[in-house]
Design a protein around this motif. Structure first.
Motif, mmCIF file in Angstrom:
data_model
loop_
_atom_site.group_PDB
_atom_site.id
_atom_site.type_symbol
_atom_site.label_atom_id
_atom_site.label_comp_id
_atom_site.label_asym_id
_atom_site.label_seq_id
_atom_site.Cartn_x
_atom_site.Cartn_y
_atom_site.Cartn_z
ATOM 1 N N PRO A 1 0.828 -1.205 0.000
ATOM 2 C CA PRO A 1 0.000 0.000 0.000
ATOM 3 C C PRO A 1 0.863 1.256 0.000
ATOM 4 O O PRO A 1 1.990 1.261 0.510
ATOM 5 C CB PRO A 1 -0.800 -0.111 1.305
ATOM 6 N N ILE A 2 0.325 2.334 -0.562
ATOM 7 C CA ILE A 2 1.009 3.624 -0.608
ATOM 8 C C ILE A 2 0.135 4.653 0.094
ATOM 9 O O ILE A 2 -1.053 4.792 -0.220
ATOM 10 C CB ILE A 2 1.266 4.058 -2.062
ATOM 11 N N THR A 3 0.704 5.379 1.026
ATOM 12 C CA THR A 3 -0.049 6.386 1.768
ATOM 13 C C THR A 3 0.298 7.785 1.278
ATOM 14 O O THR A 3 1.462 8.098 1.039
ATOM 15 C CB THR A 3 0.228 6.291 3.276
ATOM 16 N N GLY A 4 -0.743 8.607 1.116
ATOM 17 C CA GLY A 4 -0.563 9.996 0.771
ATOM 18 C C GLY A 4 -1.061 10.889 1.884
ATOM 19 O O GLY A 4 -1.513 10.411 2.934
ATOM 20 N N SER A 5 -1.016 12.191 1.665
ATOM 21 C CA SER A 5 -1.449 13.121 2.707
ATOM 22 C C SER A 5 -2.964 13.102 2.891
ATOM 23 O O SER A 5 -3.459 13.449 3.959
ATOM 24 C CB SER A 5 -0.980 14.535 2.358
ATOM 25 N N GLU A 6 -3.704 12.680 1.877
ATOM 26 C CA GLU A 6 -5.165 12.699 1.959
ATOM 27 C C GLU A 6 -5.800 11.346 1.670
ATOM 28 O O GLU A 6 -6.938 11.105 2.069
ATOM 29 C CB GLU A 6 -5.724 13.731 0.975
ATOM 30 N N LYS A 7 -5.101 10.453 0.963
ATOM 31 C CA LYS A 7 -5.697 9.187 0.551
ATOM 32 C C LYS A 7 -4.690 8.051 0.705
ATOM 33 O O LYS A 7 -3.482 8.274 0.803
ATOM 34 C CB LYS A 7 -6.164 9.249 -0.909
ATOM 35 N N LEU A 8 -5.246 6.841 0.695
ATOM 36 C CA LEU A 8 -4.462 5.617 0.661
ATOM 37 C C LEU A 8 -4.662 4.983 -0.710
ATOM 38 O O LEU A 8 -5.781 4.915 -1.211
ATOM 39 C CB LEU A 8 -4.955 4.661 1.753
ATOM 40 N N TYR A 9 -3.570 4.506 -1.313
ATOM 41 C CA TYR A 9 -3.653 3.896 -2.632
ATOM 42 C C TYR A 9 -3.221 2.431 -2.529
ATOM 43 O O TYR A 9 -2.138 2.134 -2.023
ATOM 44 C CB TYR A 9 -2.774 4.636 -3.631
ATOM 45 N N VAL A 10 -4.100 1.542 -3.011
ATOM 46 C CA VAL A 10 -3.823 0.111 -2.963
ATOM 47 C C VAL A 10 -4.127 -0.476 -4.331
ATOM 48 O O VAL A 10 -5.179 -0.188 -4.912
ATOM 49 C CB VAL A 10 -4.672 -0.600 -1.894
ATOM 50 N N SER A 11 -3.208 -1.293 -4.837
ATOM 51 C CA SER A 11 -3.416 -1.881 -6.154
ATOM 52 C C SER A 11 -2.831 -3.279 -6.203
ATOM 53 O O SER A 11 -2.017 -3.666 -5.359
ATOM 54 C CB SER A 11 -2.780 -1.012 -7.250
ATOM 55 N N SER A 12 -3.228 -4.034 -7.218
ATOM 56 C CA SER A 12 -2.646 -5.341 -7.505
ATOM 57 C C SER A 12 -3.010 -5.705 -8.941
ATOM 58 O O SER A 12 -3.953 -5.150 -9.510
ATOM 59 C CB SER A 12 -3.139 -6.403 -6.520
ATOM 60 N N GLY A 13 -2.275 -6.665 -9.517
ATOM 61 C CA GLY A 13 -2.454 -6.909 -10.940
ATOM 62 C C GLY A 13 -2.479 -8.355 -11.350
ATOM 63 O O GLY A 13 -1.970 -8.726 -12.413
ATOM 64 N N TYR A 14 -3.083 -9.218 -10.530
ATOM 65 C CA TYR A 14 -3.190 -10.652 -10.847
ATOM 66 C C TYR A 14 -4.662 -11.013 -10.798
ATOM 67 O O TYR A 14 -5.426 -10.409 -10.042
ATOM 68 C CB TYR A 14 -2.378 -11.460 -9.822
ATOM 69 N N PRO A 15 -5.123 -12.003 -11.589
ATOM 70 C CA PRO A 15 -6.553 -12.374 -11.546
ATOM 71 C C PRO A 15 -6.998 -12.736 -10.125
ATOM 72 O O PRO A 15 -6.168 -13.082 -9.284
ATOM 73 C CB PRO A 15 -6.611 -13.601 -12.466
ATOM 74 N N PRO A 16 -8.307 -12.634 -9.827
ATOM 75 C CA PRO A 16 -9.397 -12.328 -10.753
ATOM 76 C C PRO A 16 -9.652 -10.835 -10.936
ATOM 77 O O PRO A 16 -10.419 -10.455 -11.802
ATOM 78 C CB PRO A 16 -10.594 -12.982 -10.077
ATOM 79 N N ALA A 17 -9.056 -9.974 -10.118
ATOM 80 C CA ALA A 17 -9.278 -8.535 -10.237
ATOM 81 C C ALA A 17 -7.938 -7.826 -10.215
ATOM 82 O O ALA A 17 -7.003 -8.267 -9.538
ATOM 83 C CB ALA A 17 -10.167 -8.028 -9.100
ATOM 84 N N ARG A 18 -7.838 -6.733 -10.954
ATOM 85 C CA ARG A 18 -6.598 -5.949 -11.035
ATOM 86 C C ARG A 18 -6.901 -4.489 -10.712
ATOM 87 O O ARG A 18 -6.662 -3.604 -11.526
ATOM 88 C CB ARG A 18 -5.994 -6.080 -12.428
ATOM 89 N N PRO A 19 -7.384 -4.204 -9.522
ATOM 90 C CA PRO A 19 -7.901 -2.866 -9.240
ATOM 91 C C PRO A 19 -6.843 -1.875 -8.799
ATOM 92 O O PRO A 19 -5.708 -2.230 -8.438
ATOM 93 C CB PRO A 19 -8.868 -3.134 -8.090
ATOM 94 N N ILE A 20 -7.232 -0.612 -8.829
ATOM 95 C CA ILE A 20 -6.530 0.467 -8.126
ATOM 96 C C ILE A 20 -7.585 1.164 -7.287
ATOM 97 O O ILE A 20 -8.604 1.620 -7.822
ATOM 98 C CB ILE A 20 -5.889 1.488 -9.090
ATOM 99 N N TYR A 21 -7.375 1.233 -5.982
ATOM 100 C CA TYR A 21 -8.326 1.875 -5.073
ATOM 101 C C TYR A 21 -7.670 3.085 -4.416
ATOM 102 O O TYR A 21 -6.534 2.997 -3.927
ATOM 103 C CB TYR A 21 -8.759 0.910 -3.970
ATOM 104 N N ALA A 22 -8.394 4.198 -4.399
ATOM 105 C CA ALA A 22 -7.999 5.376 -3.639
ATOM 106 C C ALA A 22 -8.961 5.495 -2.465
ATOM 107 O O ALA A 22 -10.142 5.810 -2.641
ATOM 108 C CB ALA A 22 -8.047 6.629 -4.510
ATOM 109 N N VAL A 23 -8.478 5.214 -1.266
ATOM 110 C CA VAL A 23 -9.329 5.072 -0.086
ATOM 111 C C VAL A 23 -9.304 6.358 0.733
ATOM 112 O O VAL A 23 -8.238 6.930 0.981
ATOM 113 C CB VAL A 23 -8.853 3.883 0.778
ATOM 114 N N LYS A 24 -10.485 6.777 1.188
ATOM 115 C CA LYS A 24 -10.587 7.960 2.032
ATOM 116 C C LYS A 24 -10.319 7.603 3.495
ATOM 117 O O LYS A 24 -10.609 6.479 3.934
ATOM 118 C CB LYS A 24 -11.994 8.555 1.936
#
Length: 265
Positions: A97-120
């Protein structure tokens, strides 16, 4: 153990925390930094093995321990109590996971889903994200586009996603929209993660190439270095030096002295 263990320990408020998502008996735990005594241990029986390192997310309501795995979760780092969870995502997860000053960013790229989430900040409970349906816990989400192995890089107002096949996408971290897409000039297989300093980003490949490119809204490749051996470990930057590790060597690179050019790598 398939490919073996890869998560790194992290430190937080006098504790050593380790994410142990192995095949048999996965858990996350914290030990006292001075004595080694076990402070808490939380079993994770419903997750597949992962190779990600957890991150501490500083939020207005307190610090949270975020783990990326087949279910993304946030914990109280002082007790190990689960605060929230997020799905769907990949069954095999490597990126941290990557943390920013306002959001958290989580991603992955293997099946079944390859999402990018920006979490509040403030997310609580379980969130099962449906395609095309907004979730109030997220600033934005993409159901595809996450990278398999490299951890994303949040740097100088852009979120960089490096894909396994040498493709690079720079995103607007506020909206998730692409700022540019590019490929490295000689391509390559990217299993380590990008790092940055002094407005410059470094990315290695398994073929032994280190790409150096400029941070900013357009892709500008500054240099390509051939190390003659696979670069699978993420480069490290410290005190004006760039450390590159191959299977047989640890190489330290320094920029020109201050007053004669750049003082960084």
């Amino acid at each position: 153990l398939q490919w073996g263990f890869a998560a790194s320990p992290i430190l937080h408020n006098g504790k050593v925390i380790l994410q142990v998502d192995i095949h048999d008996g996965p858990y996350i735990a914290a030990w006292d930094l001075e004595t080694g005594d076990l402070l808490w241990k939380t079993e994770r029986p419903d997750v597949a093995p992962s190779w990600a390192t957890p991150a501490i997310w500083e939020t207005p309501t307190g610090d949270e321990l975020v783990v990326n795995a087949s279910i993304i979760r946030g914990y109280d780092p002082d007790t190990g109590r689960e605060l929230w969870s997020l799905a769907p995502t990949s069954v095999q997860v490597v990126a941290s996971p990557i943390t920013g000053s306002e959001k958290l960013y989580v991603s992955s790229g293997y099946p079944p889903a390859r999402p990018i989430y920006a979490v509040k900040p403030g997310i609580r409970g379980h969130h099962e994200i449906e395609r095309g349906v907004d979730d109030p816990a997220l600033a934005w989400a993409q159901d595809r586009g996450g990278a398999y192995m490299p951890t994303p890089l949040l740097y100088r107002g852009l979120l960089y996603i490096v894909h396994h096949n040498g493709r690079l996408v720079a995103h607007d971290p506020a909206t998730g929209g692409p700022v540019y897409r590019a490929r490295f000039s000689e391509s390559g297989t990217c299993t380590n993660s990008p790092v940055a300093a002094d407005g410059v980003i470094y990315q290695g490949t398994e073929e032994g190439t280190l790409y150096v490119f400029e941070a900013g809204p357009e892709y500008k490749e500054l240099a390509v270095h051939d190390f003659g051996a696979p670069l699978m470990a993420t480069p490290a930057i410290s005190e004006g030096m760039l450390f590159v590790r191959t299977p047989g060597e640890l190489i330290a690179l320094r920029g020109e002295a201050q007053g004669q050019g750049s003082s960084g790598p």
